[in-house]
Motif scaffolding. Structure first.
Motif, mmCIF file in Angstrom:
data_model
loop_
_atom_site.group_PDB
_atom_site.id
_atom_site.type_symbol
_atom_site.label_atom_id
_atom_site.label_comp_id
_atom_site.label_asym_id
_atom_site.label_seq_id
_atom_site.Cartn_x
_atom_site.Cartn_y
_atom_site.Cartn_z
ATOM 1 N N HIS A 154 -5.852 7.157 5.313
ATOM 2 C CA HIS A 154 -4.954 6.207 4.950
ATOM 3 C C HIS A 154 -5.741 5.266 4.104
ATOM 4 C CE1 HIS A 154 -4.605 6.502 9.219
ATOM 5 N NE2 HIS A 154 -4.910 5.949 9.590
ATOM 6 N N HIS A 155 -4.688 4.474 3.640
ATOM 7 C CA HIS A 155 -4.633 3.342 2.126
ATOM 8 C C HIS A 155 -4.192 2.333 1.565
ATOM 9 C CE1 HIS A 155 -3.571 3.854 -1.872
ATOM 10 N NE2 HIS A 155 -4.592 2.822 -1.583
ATOM 11 N N ILE A 191 -4.157 -1.620 0.510
ATOM 12 C CA ILE A 191 -3.380 -1.624 -0.843
ATOM 13 C C ILE A 191 -3.554 -3.568 -1.335
ATOM 14 C CG2 ILE A 191 -1.707 -1.869 -2.198
ATOM 15 C CD1 ILE A 191 -1.107 1.082 -1.455
ATOM 16 N N GLU A 207 2.915 5.537 -4.502
ATOM 17 C CA GLU A 207 2.674 6.245 -3.874
ATOM 18 C C GLU A 207 2.400 6.935 -2.685
ATOM 19 O OE1 GLU A 207 -0.703 6.060 -5.889
ATOM 20 O OE2 GLU A 207 -1.748 7.420 -5.250
ATOM 21 N N ARG A 261 -0.230 9.255 8.586
ATOM 22 C CA ARG A 261 -1.015 8.638 7.002
ATOM 23 C C ARG A 261 0.150 6.376 7.413
ATOM 24 N NH1 ARG A 261 0.177 9.163 0.967
ATOM 25 N NH2 ARG A 261 -1.328 7.662 0.389
ATOM 26 N N LEU A 277 -0.172 3.052 5.314
ATOM 27 C CA LEU A 277 -0.653 2.907 3.661
ATOM 28 C C LEU A 277 -0.416 0.695 4.508
ATOM 29 C CD1 LEU A 277 1.290 5.263 3.240
ATOM 30 C CD2 LEU A 277 0.520 3.922 0.925
ATOM 31 N N CYS A 333 -9.865 2.701 6.124
ATOM 32 C CA CYS A 333 -9.752 3.819 5.216
ATOM 33 C C CYS A 333 -10.593 4.619 3.953
ATOM 34 C CB CYS A 333 -8.743 2.645 4.150
ATOM 35 S SG CYS A 333 -7.299 1.363 5.432
ATOM 36 N N ARG A 381 -9.121 5.076 1.059
ATOM 37 C CA ARG A 381 -8.821 4.786 -0.350
ATOM 38 C C ARG A 381 -8.316 3.062 -0.052
ATOM 39 N NH1 ARG A 381 -4.303 6.826 -4.629
ATOM 40 N NH2 ARG A 381 -5.230 5.720 -6.262
ATOM 41 N N VAL A 382 -8.640 2.281 -1.617
ATOM 42 C CA VAL A 382 -8.482 1.015 -1.168
ATOM 43 C C VAL A 382 -8.878 0.415 -2.739
ATOM 44 C CG1 VAL A 382 -9.431 -0.991 -1.033
ATOM 45 C CG2 VAL A 382 -10.420 -0.056 0.652
ATOM 46 N N SER A 383 -7.703 0.311 -2.975
ATOM 47 C CA SER A 383 -7.145 -0.025 -4.395
ATOM 48 C C SER A 383 -6.519 -1.437 -3.896
ATOM 49 C CB SER A 383 -6.250 1.031 -4.312
ATOM 50 O OG SER A 383 -5.646 1.942 -4.337
ATOM 51 N N ASP A 434 -9.073 1.296 -8.578
ATOM 52 C CA ASP A 434 -9.873 1.588 -7.294
ATOM 53 C C ASP A 434 -11.213 1.369 -6.820
ATOM 54 O OD1 ASP A 434 -8.197 3.945 -6.519
ATOM 55 O OD2 ASP A 434 -9.382 5.194 -7.793
ATOM 56 N N SER A 447 -12.325 5.625 -2.855
ATOM 57 C CA SER A 447 -11.145 6.468 -2.883
ATOM 58 C C SER A 447 -12.644 7.588 -2.695
ATOM 59 C CB SER A 447 -10.924 6.959 -4.573
ATOM 60 O OG SER A 447 -11.767 7.574 -5.312
#
Lengths: 180, 180, 180
Positions: free
Chosen positions: A8-9, A11, A26, A123, A125, A160, A162-164, A173, A176
């Motif tokens: 999971h990401h 944003i 993405e 997945r 986002l 998550c 990834r976190v942006s 980032d 990641s």
């Protein structure tokens, strides 16, 4: 499965930071063999300006996206559409938080999202507004909104891989997965 | 010339983040054999506090800078002063956006800047306020201001080789030319 | 001792960004043989909600922390508790700035902190709210608050070996000592 195995990401970004466009790019670019792309829109068209904005976004979205509207019951909507070959983009959490505070069901909505996200096989986002970097706003509701948004972002960041943070269309980032 | 060959630099930051001081140092330190340094100030002195702030900034600026005032017609001012051996610093885009919204000429101003920037033969540094990370402001004009600032930053980020976010006087690189 | 030898750490972040929790973890994890951990709380309980928040934070803090309350006279409080084997965490500078503006003693408070910090033999971690990334707030006092917070952060960043921006509980390094 360790924390870092989750795909999971999250944003984050300010208003008009380009976070939605980044999330869409993405999702399409990094989802490999995914077969379905579900776009969960949390906006409700309360007035003409909002309706126009929603229609504009929908018309400009890549044709691979199937749009689902979920101003509330976000967790249940995730569970309903989740599958191992599916990518789900939620845009955005801030409107959903507003909807839930207005409907006085925030605790249940929040718990439902956390639980669904932990169980998803596909997945996910998640796009959300960074709202806590101005002065403390006047008005009790605004303060609750800022507090709950901040707490939610911290909790989701832990779920998550990834976190942006998006600024001027460019991602920083914050977290990641380590390259193998 | 590819996108990354452009030497332009977009510098974002919150109020009193040190973005102007960083931009001035950066312009002087990294401009090699540049022979002229033009400082385009977009502020207008509407009251005594503003006049004092403008005078203070001007007095503390390095003597190499030649100051030009351009509350509007920013694109034309860039074109007029541009030359291959010239570095131009615009401080700041937020005031210019405010001026243009108040004068009801934002679309033309915006198009003029984008066109001028694409054609400049010298180097341009652009300073702007990051304003989109608080709660959505009350007031239609404030919301338009935040939306247009965000869209502008995204567009300019695509035209600049380098984009920095300044926090507490310290730059975070959002975009930078790859080292050769 | 060069600027980079100072072990002090400035930790910035928006509302509910997780900056306090990060600061506490960081202080305990990276302070080696430190023997005393002093927590300087700048909050004053003006109402029940604030009193409950203070009590909540205190109850959840690691037992190694000794809490000291200092809504004002922050520099003197630092000097009083400083020692080579001591780690001091100040949480947070934003409330202290508010207190000092309300009590009309900001200049003296500010000078006192800068002087104390430069002289400290122990390690100091300073937590503060990033408040300058929204639209310019209405109200003269809010504008002064944002301006002074921004100026303070720049000054402190120069006195700290490490500066972090916390977003969603995750730190971005703005400045860090070079590895030897």
């Amino acid at each position: 499965m360790t924390d870092y195995d989750r795909p999971h990401h999250l944003i984050l970004g300010g208003a008009r930071s380009g976070k939605s466009a980044f999330a869409e790019r993405e999702a399409l670019a990094t989802s490999g063999a995914a077969e379905r792309f579900i776009y969960i829109a949390t906006a409700e068209a309360h007035d003409d300006a909002m309706a126009a904005r929603i229609a504009h976004h929908r018309a400009h979205r890549d044709a691979r996206w199937q749009t689902v509207e979920a101003p509330l019951q976000l967790g249940a909507t995730l569970v309903q559409h989740d599958a191992p070959d599916t990518v789900i983009l939620v845009d955005c959490l801030s409107l959903w938080l507003s909807n839930a505070l207005a409907a006085d069901c925030w605790e249940a909505e929040r718990a439902g999202l956390i639980e669904a996200l932990s169980a998803c096989r596909g997945r996910v986002l998640l796009v959300s507004n960074e709202v806590g970097s101005g002065v403390v706003p006047l008005g009790e509701l605004s303060r609750v909104f800022v507090d709950e948004a901040g707490r939610l972002h911290q909790a989701l960041a832990g779920l998550c891989a990834r976190v942006s943070l998006v600024v001027a269309g460019l991602p920083l980032d914050l977290k990641s997965s380590a390259p193998s």
